[in-house]
Design a protein around this motif. Structure first.
Motif, PDB file in Angstrom:
ATOM      1  N   MET A   1       0.820  -1.206   0.000  1.00  0.00           N
ATOM      2  CA  MET A   1       0.000   0.000   0.000  1.00  0.00           C
ATOM      3  C   MET A   1       0.855   1.258   0.000  1.00  0.00           C
ATOM      4  SD  MET A   1      -2.960   1.217  -0.063  1.00  0.00           S
ATOM      5  CE  MET A   1      -3.951   2.572   0.339  1.00  0.00           C
ATOM      6  N   ILE A   2       1.927   1.252   0.821  1.00  0.00           N
ATOM      7  CA  ILE A   2       2.765   2.453   0.877  1.00  0.00           C
ATOM      8  C   ILE A   2       3.441   2.709  -0.459  1.00  0.00           C
ATOM      9  CG2 ILE A   2       4.854   1.328   1.749  1.00  0.00           C
ATOM     10  CD1 ILE A   2       5.219   3.910   3.457  1.00  0.00           C
ATOM     11  N   THR A   3       3.756   1.646  -1.207  1.00  0.00           N
ATOM     12  CA  THR A   3       4.373   1.820  -2.527  1.00  0.00           C
ATOM     13  C   THR A   3       3.446   2.610  -3.441  1.00  0.00           C
ATOM     14  OG1 THR A   3       5.570  -0.248  -2.280  1.00  0.00           O
ATOM     15  CG2 THR A   3       5.300   0.586  -4.511  1.00  0.00           C
ATOM     16  N   ARG A   4       2.171   2.281  -3.408  1.00  0.00           N
ATOM     17  CA  ARG A   4       1.209   2.991  -4.263  1.00  0.00           C
ATOM     18  C   ARG A   4       1.029   4.437  -3.821  1.00  0.00           C
ATOM     19  NH1 ARG A   4      -2.846  -2.087  -4.740  1.00  0.00           N
ATOM     20  NH2 ARG A   4      -1.612  -3.182  -6.283  1.00  0.00           N
ATOM     21  N   VAL A   5       1.019   4.670  -2.529  1.00  0.00           N
ATOM     22  CA  VAL A   5       0.859   6.044  -2.026  1.00  0.00           C
ATOM     23  C   VAL A   5       2.080   6.881  -2.436  1.00  0.00           C
ATOM     24  CG1 VAL A   5       0.744   7.474   0.056  1.00  0.00           C
ATOM     25  CG2 VAL A   5      -0.630   5.387  -0.113  1.00  0.00           C
ATOM     26  N   VAL A   6       3.273   6.320  -2.274  1.00  0.00           N
ATOM     27  CA  VAL A   6       4.487   7.043  -2.668  1.00  0.00           C
ATOM     28  C   VAL A   6       4.492   7.288  -4.174  1.00  0.00           C
ATOM     29  CG1 VAL A   6       7.007   6.867  -2.833  1.00  0.00           C
ATOM     30  CG2 VAL A   6       5.858   6.255  -0.710  1.00  0.00           C
ATOM     31  N   ALA A   7       4.085   6.282  -4.955  1.00  0.00           N
ATOM     32  CA  ALA A   7       4.017   6.451  -6.410  1.00  0.00           C
ATOM     33  C   ALA A   7       3.006   7.532  -6.782  1.00  0.00           C
ATOM     34  CB  ALA A   7       3.655   5.130  -7.074  1.00  0.00           C
ATOM     35  N   LEU A   8       1.871   7.558  -6.117  1.00  0.00           N
ATOM     36  CA  LEU A   8       0.849   8.568  -6.389  1.00  0.00           C
ATOM     37  C   LEU A   8       1.364   9.970  -6.069  1.00  0.00           C
ATOM     38  CD1 LEU A   8      -2.094   9.322  -7.124  1.00  0.00           C
ATOM     39  CD2 LEU A   8      -2.630   9.029  -4.694  1.00  0.00           C
ATOM     40  N   ILE A   9       1.960  10.134  -4.918  1.00  0.00           N
ATOM     41  CA  ILE A   9       2.481  11.446  -4.517  1.00  0.00           C
ATOM     42  C   ILE A   9       3.618  11.875  -5.451  1.00  0.00           C
ATOM     43  CG2 ILE A   9       3.733  12.687  -2.702  1.00  0.00           C
ATOM     44  CD1 ILE A   9       2.105  10.963  -0.680  1.00  0.00           C
ATOM     45  N   SER A  10       4.506  10.938  -5.788  1.00  0.00           N
ATOM     46  CA  SER A  10       5.604  11.264  -6.693  1.00  0.00           C
ATOM     47  C   SER A  10       5.086  11.684  -8.063  1.00  0.00           C
ATOM     48  CB  SER A  10       6.538  10.056  -6.863  1.00  0.00           C
ATOM     49  OG  SER A  10       7.088   9.681  -5.641  1.00  0.00           O
ATOM     50  N   GLY A  11       4.127  10.939  -8.583  1.00  0.00           N
ATOM     51  CA  GLY A  11       3.557  11.273  -9.876  1.00  0.00           C
ATOM     52  C   GLY A  11       2.854  12.622  -9.875  1.00  0.00           C
ATOM     53  N   LEU A  12       2.123  12.902  -8.806  1.00  0.00           N
ATOM     54  CA  LEU A  12       1.440  14.197  -8.704  1.00  0.00           C
ATOM     55  C   LEU A  12       2.433  15.347  -8.664  1.00  0.00           C
ATOM     56  CD1 LEU A  12      -1.407  13.356  -6.163  1.00  0.00           C
ATOM     57  CD2 LEU A  12      -1.674  13.974  -8.573  1.00  0.00           C
ATOM     58  N   LEU A  13       3.501  15.184  -7.888  1.00  0.00           N
ATOM     59  CA  LEU A  13       4.522  16.237  -7.808  1.00  0.00           C
ATOM     60  C   LEU A  13       5.203  16.442  -9.149  1.00  0.00           C
ATOM     61  CD1 LEU A  13       6.172  15.507  -4.345  1.00  0.00           C
ATOM     62  CD2 LEU A  13       4.875  17.543  -4.994  1.00  0.00           C
ATOM     63  N   PHE A  14       5.548  15.321  -9.815  1.00  0.00           N
ATOM     64  CA  PHE A  14       6.207  15.418 -11.110  1.00  0.00           C
ATOM     65  C   PHE A  14       5.299  16.106 -12.136  1.00  0.00           C
ATOM     66  CE2 PHE A  14       7.337  13.781 -15.296  1.00  0.00           C
ATOM     67  CZ  PHE A  14       8.685  14.073 -15.335  1.00  0.00           C
ATOM     68  N   GLY A  15       4.056  15.663 -12.220  1.00  0.00           N
ATOM     69  CA  GLY A  15       3.135  16.258 -13.178  1.00  0.00           C
ATOM     70  C   GLY A  15       2.874  17.724 -12.893  1.00  0.00           C
ATOM     71  N   LEU A  16       2.722  18.050 -11.624  1.00  0.00           N
ATOM     72  CA  LEU A  16       2.514  19.454 -11.250  1.00  0.00           C
ATOM     73  C   LEU A  16       3.728  20.293 -11.644  1.00  0.00           C
ATOM     74  CD1 LEU A  16       0.673  21.505  -9.829  1.00  0.00           C
ATOM     75  CD2 LEU A  16       1.800  20.889  -7.681  1.00  0.00           C
ATOM     76  N   GLY A  17       4.912  19.750 -11.393  1.00  0.00           N
ATOM     77  CA  GLY A  17       6.144  20.466 -11.770  1.00  0.00           C
ATOM     78  C   GLY A  17       6.241  20.682 -13.264  1.00  0.00           C
ATOM     79  N   MET A  18       5.872  19.666 -14.039  1.00  0.00           N
ATOM     80  CA  MET A  18       5.912  19.799 -15.500  1.00  0.00           C
ATOM     81  C   MET A  18       4.916  20.856 -15.979  1.00  0.00           C
ATOM     82  SD  MET A  18       8.100  17.719 -17.027  1.00  0.00           S
ATOM     83  CE  MET A  18       9.207  18.334 -15.808  1.00  0.00           C
TER      84      MET A  18
END
Length: 153
Positions: A1-18
């Motif tokens: 579960m934590i892997t998915r949460v970290v992946a979700l947060i990482s993806g959101l940060l990356f997309g927001l940054g882009m």
């Protein structure tokens, strides 16, 4: 579960940054690659800013970790030389980047706009990733990618 949460947060940060930096616009990427014309250095500033943020975190936090947050061990390439697969892959990436004017991260980020051309690009990119993984798995075994904590420092 934590892997998915970290992946979700990482993806959101990356997309927001882009999106915030404007790097989802192919015109900016093409402008960065156009050294002979009207060169746009904004991509270099985005990359430099990302490195300036990540480098201290890597040196102060990641290098001291025994294992990654979501995995049992770090997986880094043991290769220290420039070889034919690296050069060939770099050339293929550069050709695709120059032709499309967009690289994988911004392409995935831009999918929310529903642009058919980007959908086709991402589908083609996934096919290329799959093909590359097939080739790489024949060249490198999984055990060769495992790195101990001592090897990282």
């Amino acid at each position: 579960m934590i892997t998915r949460v970290v992946a979700l947060i990482s993806g959101l940060l990356f997309g927001l940054g882009m999106m915030v930096s404007g790097m989802v616009d192919p015109v900016r990427v093409i402008g960065f690659l156009d050294f002979a014309g009207q060169w746009d250095p904004s991509l270099a500033f985005v990359m430099g800013g990302a490195i300036a943020v990540f480098m201290p975190v890597y040196l102060l936090v990641v290098r001291k970790m025994e294992k990654p947050v979501c995995e049992t061990d770090f997986r880094l390439s043991q290769k220290k030389s420039i070889d034919a697969p690296l050069v060939g892959g770099s050339i293929l990436f550069g050709i695709g980047w120059g032709m499309a004017g967009i690289c994988p991260g911004p392409a995935v980020t831009s999918l929310s706009g529903g642009n058919f051309g980007l959908l086709l690009f991402v589908a083609s990119m996934l096919a290329g990733i799959w093909l590359g993984c097939q080739i790489q798995s024949k060249l490198e075994s999984d055990d060769q990618l495992k790195v101990s904590h001592a090897q990282m420092n």
